[in-house]
Every structure is written in structure tokens, then in C-alpha cells.
Design a protein around this motif. Structure first.
Motif, PDB file in Angstrom:
ATOM      1  N   GLY A  16     -32.211  41.322 -60.157  1.00 22.46           N
ATOM      2  CA  GLY A  16     -33.097  40.604 -59.243  1.00 22.46           C
ATOM      3  C   GLY A  16     -32.779  40.832 -57.780  1.00 22.46           C
ATOM      4  N   TYR A  17     -32.021  41.864 -57.447  1.00 21.56           N
ATOM      5  CA  TYR A  17     -31.679  42.149 -56.067  1.00 21.56           C
ATOM      6  C   TYR A  17     -32.274  43.470 -55.629  1.00 21.56           C
ATOM      7  CZ  TYR A  17     -28.455  38.274 -55.966  1.00 21.56           C
ATOM      8  OH  TYR A  17     -27.943  37.008 -55.992  1.00 21.56           O
ATOM      9  N   GLY A  18     -32.655  43.542 -54.356  1.00 20.53           N
ATOM     10  CA  GLY A  18     -33.127  44.791 -53.777  1.00 20.53           C
ATOM     11  C   GLY A  18     -32.002  45.390 -52.944  1.00 20.53           C
ATOM     12  N   VAL A  19     -31.816  46.690 -53.045  1.00 22.58           N
ATOM     13  CA  VAL A  19     -30.774  47.384 -52.292  1.00 22.58           C
ATOM     14  C   VAL A  19     -31.441  48.338 -51.313  1.00 22.58           C
ATOM     15  CG1 VAL A  19     -28.761  48.897 -52.453  1.00 22.58           C
ATOM     16  CG2 VAL A  19     -29.201  47.212 -54.254  1.00 22.58           C
ATOM     17  N   PHE A  20     -31.027  48.235 -50.050  1.00 25.36           N
ATOM     18  CA  PHE A  20     -31.587  49.047 -48.982  1.00 25.36           C
ATOM     19  C   PHE A  20     -30.450  49.753 -48.263  1.00 25.36           C
ATOM     20  CE2 PHE A  20     -34.269  45.438 -49.687  1.00 25.36           C
ATOM     21  CZ  PHE A  20     -35.551  45.932 -49.637  1.00 25.36           C
ATOM     22  N   GLU A  21     -30.653  51.022 -47.960  1.00 25.13           N
ATOM     23  CA  GLU A  21     -29.680  51.770 -47.178  1.00 25.13           C
ATOM     24  C   GLU A  21     -30.380  52.223 -45.900  1.00 25.13           C
ATOM     25  OE1 GLU A  21     -26.400  55.332 -47.710  1.00 25.13           O
ATOM     26  OE2 GLU A  21     -27.894  55.019 -49.264  1.00 25.13           O
ATOM     27  N   TRP A  27     -27.697  47.232 -47.388  1.00 26.30           N
ATOM     28  CA  TRP A  27     -28.079  45.826 -47.387  1.00 26.30           C
ATOM     29  C   TRP A  27     -28.545  45.464 -48.784  1.00 26.30           C
ATOM     30  CZ3 TRP A  27     -27.401  43.263 -42.831  1.00 26.30           C
ATOM     31  CH2 TRP A  27     -27.256  44.052 -41.686  1.00 26.30           C
ATOM     32  N   THR A  28     -28.156  44.293 -49.263  1.00 30.91           N
ATOM     33  CA  THR A  28     -28.612  43.792 -50.551  1.00 30.91           C
ATOM     34  C   THR A  28     -29.293  42.456 -50.312  1.00 30.91           C
ATOM     35  OG1 THR A  28     -26.729  44.839 -51.636  1.00 30.91           O
ATOM     36  CG2 THR A  28     -27.902  43.179 -52.891  1.00 30.91           C
ATOM     37  N   VAL A  29     -30.519  42.314 -50.801  1.00 32.79           N
ATOM     38  CA  VAL A  29     -31.271  41.070 -50.624  1.00 32.79           C
ATOM     39  C   VAL A  29     -31.883  40.668 -51.951  1.00 32.79           C
ATOM     40  CG1 VAL A  29     -31.804  41.514 -48.200  1.00 32.79           C
ATOM     41  CG2 VAL A  29     -33.388  42.276 -49.950  1.00 32.79           C
ATOM     42  N   PHE A  30     -32.199  39.375 -52.070  1.00 34.24           N
ATOM     43  CA  PHE A  30     -32.845  38.902 -53.280  1.00 34.24           C
ATOM     44  C   PHE A  30     -34.197  39.570 -53.414  1.00 34.24           C
ATOM     45  CE2 PHE A  30     -35.462  35.928 -55.735  1.00 34.24           C
ATOM     46  CZ  PHE A  30     -34.709  35.914 -56.900  1.00 34.24           C
ATOM     47  N   SER A  31     -34.445  40.188 -54.554  1.00 36.20           N
ATOM     48  CA  SER A  31     -35.687  40.921 -54.782  1.00 36.20           C
ATOM     49  C   SER A  31     -36.879  39.987 -54.648  1.00 36.20           C
ATOM     50  CB  SER A  31     -35.659  41.556 -56.171  1.00 36.20           C
ATOM     51  OG  SER A  31     -36.766  42.370 -56.334  1.00 36.20           O
ATOM     52  N   ASP A  47     -39.380  47.389 -51.342  1.00 34.68           N
ATOM     53  CA  ASP A  47     -39.067  48.048 -52.609  1.00 34.68           C
ATOM     54  C   ASP A  47     -37.655  48.604 -52.707  1.00 34.68           C
ATOM     55  OD1 ASP A  47     -41.601  47.541 -53.576  1.00 34.68           O
ATOM     56  OD2 ASP A  47     -42.416  49.380 -52.744  1.00 34.68           O
ATOM     57  N   GLY A  48     -36.802  48.346 -51.737  1.00 38.57           N
ATOM     58  CA  GLY A  48     -35.476  48.954 -51.761  1.00 38.57           C
ATOM     59  C   GLY A  48     -35.573  50.424 -51.432  1.00 38.57           C
ATOM     60  N   GLY A  49     -34.444  51.114 -51.430  1.00 36.63           N
ATOM     61  CA  GLY A  49     -34.437  52.540 -51.190  1.00 36.63           C
ATOM     62  C   GLY A  49     -33.641  52.918 -49.967  1.00 36.63           C
ATOM     63  N   VAL A  50     -33.695  54.193 -49.645  1.00 34.05           N
ATOM     64  CA  VAL A  50     -32.971  54.744 -48.505  1.00 34.05           C
ATOM     65  C   VAL A  50     -33.968  54.995 -47.378  1.00 34.05           C
ATOM     66  CG1 VAL A  50     -31.520  56.639 -47.682  1.00 34.05           C
ATOM     67  CG2 VAL A  50     -31.291  55.822 -50.040  1.00 34.05           C
TER      68      VAL A  50
END
Length: 121
Positions: A28-33, A62-66, A92-95
């Protein structure tokens, strides 16, 4: 199964199901670089708070609640005496990379580009 999958793809549901599965798998987390691929300092704000390493070559995860996504705001013109704020909601997360914007005549214009999704495994 392939017949059903083909039917779902024609309705655009496979992409949505993949997105939901990704959220479930990632907890349930989104990961962003966020990377700075320019030769300039690019200060930016995440969700209204100025943060991050603005220096060239910097790389921050960065990690945020999806579902909430991430809001990023930055000055898209790196000259000291000129401000051109841009704000994006990254959902949507991503780099993402700060890069020179080659679509303008201004050599000081930069923008934030999505370069790839972050792999789950």
C-alpha cells in the motif's frame, strides 16, 4: 484465461488490475525516486515542505502511502533572478529526473520527467 484476458484488455481493465496488484504487493505504499540530472541546483518542495538535495547528481527516494501520491513543486527556470514555478502530482510511483527542457528556446528551462517505474522485485 487468455480469452478472458483479451476481453479485459480491450476494456482497459488489465492496466487497472495491475496497478491494484502492485499496491497490494508493495504493502500500500508508493515509492518515488527523484534525481537531478542537470548541472544546476534544483531546490524542490514535497507536499509543501522545501526539502531534498538540490545539488547536481543528487538522488533521493521518497515513500508515501499509496493513493495519496506525492506533490512536487520546483522552479523550472534555474536563473536566480527569474521564477517559473511548476507543480506536479505524482501518483503512480517511479523514477523521475530533473532534466534540461529541450522543448523551449530558453537554455535555463528544466522540467521533471518520468523515466521508469520503480521495480518491485
Amino acid at each position: 484465461m487468455l480469452t478472458n484476458q483479451s476481453c479485459l484488455e480491450s476494456f482497459g481493465l488489465i492496466e487497472e488490475l495491475d496497478k491494484q496488484a502492485t499496491e497490494t504487493i508493495s504493502g500500500g505504499y508508493g515509492v518515488f525516486e527523484i534525481k537531478n540530472k542537470t548541472v544546476y541546483n534544483v531546490p524542490y518542495a514535497i507536499d509543501g515542505t522545501v526539502t531534498g538535495d538540490p545539488s547536481p547528481g543528487s538522488d533521493r527516494i521518497w515513500t508515501v502511502f499509496s493513493g495519496d501520491g506525492l506533490t512536487i513543486e520546483f522552479d523550472a527556470d534555474v536563473r536566480i533572478d527569474y521564477i517559473k514555478l511548476k507543480k506536479y502530482n505524482l501518483a503512480d510511483g517511479g523514477v523521475y529526473e530533473f532534466q534540461n527542457n529541450l522543448n523551449t528556446d530558453n537554455p535555463y528551462d528544466i522540467d521533471l520527467y518520468s523515466v521508469e517505474p520503480i521495480p518491485l522485485f
